[in-house]
Design an enzyme around this catalytic site. Structure first.
Site, PDB file in Angstrom:
ATOM      1  N   ASP A  36       6.061  -3.094  -3.325  1.00  6.61           N
ATOM      2  CA  ASP A  36       5.689  -1.996  -2.432  1.00  6.61           C
ATOM      3  C   ASP A  36       4.239  -1.634  -2.708  1.00  6.61           C
ATOM      4  O   ASP A  36       3.878  -1.334  -3.854  1.00  6.61           O
ATOM      5  CB  ASP A  36       6.572  -0.766  -2.688  1.00  6.61           C
ATOM      6  CG  ASP A  36       8.004  -0.963  -2.214  1.00  6.61           C
ATOM      7  OD1 ASP A  36       8.243  -1.875  -1.405  1.00  6.61           O
ATOM      8  OD2 ASP A  36       8.880  -0.195  -2.652  1.00  6.61           O
ATOM      9  N   ASP A  65      16.174  -0.388   7.202  1.00  5.29           N
ATOM     10  CA  ASP A  65      16.429   0.642   6.193  1.00  5.29           C
ATOM     11  C   ASP A  65      17.727   1.346   6.574  1.00  5.29           C
ATOM     12  O   ASP A  65      17.763   2.133   7.522  1.00  5.29           O
ATOM     13  CB  ASP A  65      15.268   1.641   6.129  1.00  5.29           C
ATOM     14  CG  ASP A  65      13.981   0.984   5.649  1.00  5.29           C
ATOM     15  OD1 ASP A  65      14.066  -0.002   4.903  1.00  5.29           O
ATOM     16  OD2 ASP A  65      12.888   1.455   6.030  1.00  5.29           O
TER      17      ASP A  65
END
EC number: 4.3.2.10
Length: 257
Positions: free
Chosen positions: A11, A130
């Site tokens: 990330d 997600d």
């Protein structure tokens, strides 16, 4: 039998690699290029980079580090973050990425999946999802703009429906990010992965919850995923990739050396 893939997830925020818990409270893990080089040398099969605030900041992923990563590793890598057009994707692929992954922009405009698949081929187009289990409704819901807590919202899509829709539109791979499990190191959500596997005919990558070698094995053998993505256990050195691969092999998982 196709080999299962071990995929470190990086990330990216403000030019460094970070990691949060359930998509919050991010701490710095290290440099982008340094970690990419380390994982490639340790035997990772692939890398995924998420510029986690690109979509919520309404910008495209910073390309300056994409070419630097391409110069130092010889394994495939995928880049995600605010890719809203064929042109955005073209630039990232030209800078050296092998695949692009779209998430929030695909929810905003599902035709983007088809346009990218037609232009670059389905093998280059990953759809990240997600997914959040809402205990009140008992449904798995798709969330959008998860890189920014203040902008995160629940969409109208149930996860299984969006998995099917994304495939119809040309997704060549699905990465299922299970938000409830993210960073918790309690194991992948096998029940949800099995449900998704039943409707997912393209490669499926599990993400969110890896904390022990057994968790990888269970995702591969019980939910039949094609790849397992993890972050904190690799960044913090809790599970060395060479050791993980050797152990998985002894457990009967088809894995690349």
């Amino acid at each position: 039998m196709l080999s299962k893939r071990i995929i470190p997830c990086l990330d990216v925020k403000d030019g460094v690699v970070v990691k949060g818990v359930q998509f919050r409270n991010h701490e710095v893990m290290g440099g982008i290029v340094e970690l990419a080089r380390r994982y490639a040398s340790e035997g990772a099969d692939e890398l995924v980079f998420y510029d986690i605030t690109a979509s919520s900041d309404e910008r495209v992923v910073d390309k300056s580090w994409v070419s630097r990563v391409a110069e130092v590793i010889d394994i495939p890598f995928c880049v995600a973050g605010g890719i809203k057009s064929v042109e955005d994707a073209r630039q990232i692929l030209e800078f050296g990425a092998d695949k692009v992954s779209i998430n929030s922009p695909a929810l905003a405009d599902p035709t983007l999946i088809t346009r990218l698949a037609e232009r670059f081929g389905v093998q280059c187009v990953v759809v990240g999802i997600d997914s959040y289990f809402d205990a009140q409704s008992g449904h798995y819901q798709v969330k959008q703009f998860t890189g920014d807590e203040s902008r995160t919202r629940t969409t109208a899509w149930h996860t299984l429906d969006w998995v099917e829709e994304a495939q119809k539109r040309g997704a060549g791979e699905i990465v299922l990010n299970v938000m409830n499990q993210d960073g918790m190191r309690q194991g992948y959500d096998l029940e949800q992965l099995k449900l998704v596997r039943a409707v997912c005919k393209v490669p499926l990558i599990a993400s969110g919850g890896a904390g022990a070698m057994e968790h990888f094995r269970d995702a591969f053998t019980l939910a039949d995923v094609d790849g397992a993505l993890a972050a904190s256990v690799f960044h913090k050195g809790l599970i060395p990739i060479p050791e993980l691969k050797r152990w998985l092999k002894t457990e009967g998982v088809a894995i690349r050396e």
